[in-house]
Design a protein around this motif. Structure first.
Motif, PDB file in Angstrom:
ATOM      1  N   GLU A  36      19.538  33.213  28.656  1.00 25.30           N
ATOM      2  CA  GLU A  36      19.431  33.586  27.250  1.00 25.30           C
ATOM      3  C   GLU A  36      19.126  35.080  27.088  1.00 25.30           C
ATOM      4  N   LYS A  37      20.008  35.891  27.693  1.00 24.97           N
ATOM      5  CA  LYS A  37      19.907  37.356  27.585  1.00 24.97           C
ATOM      6  C   LYS A  37      18.542  37.855  28.047  1.00 24.97           C
ATOM      7  N   TRP A  38      18.070  37.251  29.152  1.00 18.72           N
ATOM      8  CA  TRP A  38      16.816  37.628  29.807  1.00 18.72           C
ATOM      9  C   TRP A  38      15.566  37.208  29.044  1.00 18.72           C
ATOM     10  N   ALA A  39      15.714  36.434  28.012  1.00 15.72           N
ATOM     11  CA  ALA A  39      14.543  36.031  27.226  1.00 15.72           C
ATOM     12  C   ALA A  39      13.663  35.054  27.985  1.00 15.72           C
ATOM     13  N   ARG A  40      14.266  34.280  28.913  1.00 19.10           N
ATOM     14  CA  ARG A  40      13.525  33.260  29.655  1.00 19.10           C
ATOM     15  C   ARG A  40      13.908  33.324  31.121  1.00 19.10           C
ATOM     16  N   ARG A  41      12.973  32.852  31.968  1.00 19.60           N
ATOM     17  CA  ARG A  41      13.276  32.682  33.380  1.00 19.60           C
ATOM     18  C   ARG A  41      12.961  31.250  33.788  1.00 19.60           C
ATOM     19  N   ALA A  42      13.981  30.526  34.182  1.00 21.59           N
ATOM     20  CA  ALA A  42      13.810  29.129  34.581  1.00 21.59           C
ATOM     21  C   ALA A  42      13.187  29.079  35.971  1.00 21.59           C
ATOM     22  N   ASP A  43      12.148  28.277  36.127  1.00 15.84           N
ATOM     23  CA  ASP A  43      11.393  28.264  37.383  1.00 15.84           C
ATOM     24  C   ASP A  43      12.262  27.875  38.582  1.00 15.84           C
ATOM     25  N   VAL A  44      12.909  26.724  38.499  1.00 14.53           N
ATOM     26  CA  VAL A  44      13.791  26.260  39.569  1.00 14.53           C
ATOM     27  C   VAL A  44      15.046  25.678  38.931  1.00 14.53           C
ATOM     28  N   VAL A  45      16.198  26.050  39.472  1.00 10.74           N
ATOM     29  CA  VAL A  45      17.479  25.534  38.993  1.00 10.74           C
ATOM     30  C   VAL A  45      18.264  25.023  40.193  1.00 10.74           C
ATOM     31  N   CYS A  53      17.613  22.172  35.345  1.00  8.36           N
ATOM     32  CA  CYS A  53      16.493  23.105  35.281  1.00  8.36           C
ATOM     33  C   CYS A  53      15.171  22.352  35.409  1.00  8.36           C
ATOM     34  N   TYR A  54      14.239  22.957  36.143  1.00  8.20           N
ATOM     35  CA  TYR A  54      12.891  22.397  36.295  1.00  8.20           C
ATOM     36  C   TYR A  54      11.883  23.451  35.854  1.00  8.20           C
ATOM     37  N   GLU A  55      11.179  23.162  34.776  1.00  6.15           N
ATOM     38  CA  GLU A  55      10.142  24.063  34.274  1.00  6.15           C
ATOM     39  C   GLU A  55       8.789  23.559  34.764  1.00  6.15           C
ATOM     40  N   ARG A  79      20.778  19.267  32.257  1.00  2.71           N
ATOM     41  CA  ARG A  79      19.576  18.423  32.294  1.00  2.71           C
ATOM     42  C   ARG A  79      18.357  19.309  32.504  1.00  2.71           C
ATOM     43  N   VAL A  80      17.273  18.938  31.829  1.00  2.00           N
ATOM     44  CA  VAL A  80      16.051  19.734  31.887  1.00  2.00           C
ATOM     45  C   VAL A  80      14.869  18.825  32.210  1.00  2.00           C
ATOM     46  N   TYR A  81      14.057  19.267  33.169  1.00  2.00           N
ATOM     47  CA  TYR A  81      12.831  18.550  33.532  1.00  2.00           C
ATOM     48  C   TYR A  81      11.613  19.440  33.292  1.00  2.00           C
ATOM     49  N   ALA A  82      10.532  18.820  32.839  1.00  2.00           N
ATOM     50  CA  ALA A  82       9.225  19.460  32.861  1.00  2.00           C
ATOM     51  C   ALA A  82       8.479  18.871  34.053  1.00  2.00           C
ATOM     52  N   VAL A  83       7.955  19.744  34.895  1.00  2.00           N
ATOM     53  CA  VAL A  83       7.216  19.333  36.090  1.00  2.00           C
ATOM     54  C   VAL A  83       5.783  19.774  35.864  1.00  2.00           C
ATOM     55  N   LEU A 205       9.843  30.241  49.714  1.00  3.47           N
ATOM     56  CA  LEU A 205      10.360  30.463  48.366  1.00  3.47           C
ATOM     57  C   LEU A 205      11.062  31.806  48.235  1.00  3.47           C
ATOM     58  N   ARG A 206      10.706  32.737  49.117  1.00  3.43           N
ATOM     59  CA  ARG A 206      11.309  34.076  49.015  1.00  3.43           C
ATOM     60  C   ARG A 206      12.821  34.024  49.207  1.00  3.43           C
ATOM     61  N   HIS A 207      13.307  33.039  49.940  1.00  2.00           N
ATOM     62  CA  HIS A 207      14.745  32.937  50.174  1.00  2.00           C
ATOM     63  C   HIS A 207      15.514  32.575  48.901  1.00  2.00           C
ATOM     64  N   LEU A 208      14.811  31.987  47.928  1.00  2.00           N
ATOM     65  CA  LEU A 208      15.457  31.498  46.716  1.00  2.00           C
ATOM     66  C   LEU A 208      15.270  32.420  45.532  1.00  2.00           C
ATOM     67  N   SER A 209      14.423  33.414  45.680  1.00  6.62           N
ATOM     68  CA  SER A 209      14.096  34.258  44.540  1.00  6.62           C
ATOM     69  C   SER A 209      15.086  35.394  44.391  1.00  6.62           C
ATOM     70  N   ILE A 210      15.707  35.494  43.226  1.00  7.07           N
ATOM     71  CA  ILE A 210      16.631  36.588  42.964  1.00  7.07           C
ATOM     72  C   ILE A 210      15.888  37.863  42.565  1.00  7.07           C
ATOM     73  N   TRP A 211      14.567  37.807  42.557  1.00  2.43           N
ATOM     74  CA  TRP A 211      13.769  38.991  42.240  1.00  2.43           C
ATOM     75  C   TRP A 211      13.324  39.721  43.503  1.00  2.43           C
ATOM     76  N   GLN A 212      13.825  39.281  44.667  1.00  2.00           N
ATOM     77  CA  GLN A 212      13.480  39.961  45.908  1.00  2.00           C
ATOM     78  C   GLN A 212      14.435  41.126  46.129  1.00  2.00           C
ATOM     79  N   ALA A 213      13.959  42.329  45.962  1.00  2.00           N
ATOM     80  CA  ALA A 213      14.796  43.515  46.189  1.00  2.00           C
ATOM     81  C   ALA A 213      14.891  43.806  47.674  1.00  2.00           C
ATOM     82  N   ALA A 214      16.015  44.375  48.076  1.00  2.00           N
ATOM     83  CA  ALA A 214      16.173  44.754  49.471  1.00  2.00           C
ATOM     84  C   ALA A 214      15.201  45.882  49.801  1.00  2.00           C
TER      85      ALA A 214
END
Length: 252
Positions: A36-45, A53-55, A79-83, A205-214
């Motif tokens: 949603e144009k960076w408005a949200r970050r889904a915890d696990v997809v 999506c899993y929130e 499909r959306v789950y709350a965990v 978890l680091r392997h799955l995070s797209i926020w890990q910069a080189a």
């Protein structure tokens, strides 16, 4: 070493639960996917034949943002789950829509575990705009060309969105699923290879995070704004980078 957070433990419990149930087979897995144009970050997809999506709401989290998060994710994910931690379960069950799936985070003698409570139903709120926002310009151009047989001159996102808006929703969602599954297949394969035959840990978890910069070369002085701009601008990493964000980071 960074201290493990309650969210890390919750994600490990969730991924362990999904793996034991076979829900990670033939899937790409993404942590912290911006939507949603960076408005949200889904915890696990997870991305298989559809987007799930899993929130996560650990015992350290509040529920103040949950309603807005569920609304946003229901526009994007099939499909959306709350965990949620046990302490939140009653409050969550009394306020969330019926299509939302539920999983409970339970503290046991073996540690934190996730347990299935309610199956998620297909979201009734899927949005064309939200779906298209998942695609970078190159993929928008590709889908317009493939589905309409026409090409849009240049790489103008607004023109591509206008052209794509009249295309069949089912075909567009199929393309989005394929794009995300392929985009994150390599990182998911690394994760699955690392945890094969052993317990999942928060370090994985680091392997799955797209926020890990080189990492930068040790001889270079890293400019944080430039580093993040380069990361965010990688085509397809998060979808399109809003122009105002690019300008802000570039200005540093």
């Amino acid at each position: 070493m960074a201290q493990e957070s309650p969210e890390d433990f919750a994600k490990v419990a969730l991924l362990t639960h999904l793996r034991s149930g076979g829900d990670l087979r033939s899937c790409s897995i993404i942590s912290e996917l911006a939507v949603e144009k960076w408005a949200r970050r889904a915890d696990v997809v997870t991305v298989g034949t559809e987007l799930t999506c899993y929130e996560v709401k650990s015992s350290a989290d509040r529920l103040s943002r949950l309603d807005a998060q569920i609304d946003a994710y229901s526009r994007v994910f099939d499909r959306v789950y709350a965990v949620v931690a046990t302490k939140h379960m009653n409050a969550v069950m009394s306020r969330v829509p019926s299509h939302l799936g539920l999983k409970e985070l339970v503290q046991t003698s073996r540690g934190l575990e996730a347990r299935h409570v309610r199956e998620a139903l297909s979201s009734p709120a899927l949005s064309m705009d939200a779906t298209l926002s998942m695609l970078p310009v190159s993929e928008l151009a590709k889908i317009v060309r493939l589905l309409s047989g026409t090409s849009v001159t240049g790489r103008n996102r607004a023109a591509l969105l206008e052209a794509a808006a009249s295309l069949p929703m089912a075909a567009i969602r199929k393309h989005v699923v394929q794009y995300l599954r392929e985009r994150y297949s390599a990182s998911s394969a690394v994760f699955n290879g690392e945890v094969l035959g052993r317990r999942i840990t928060s370090a994985d978890l680091r392997h799955l995070s797209i926020w890990q910069a080189a990492p930068a070369q040790s001889s270079d002085r890293v400019d944080p704004a430039a580093e993040w701009l380069a990361l965010l601008s990688r085509e397809g990493a998060f979808g399109p980078v809003p122009e105002d964000v690019q300008n802000l980071l570039a200005a540093g």
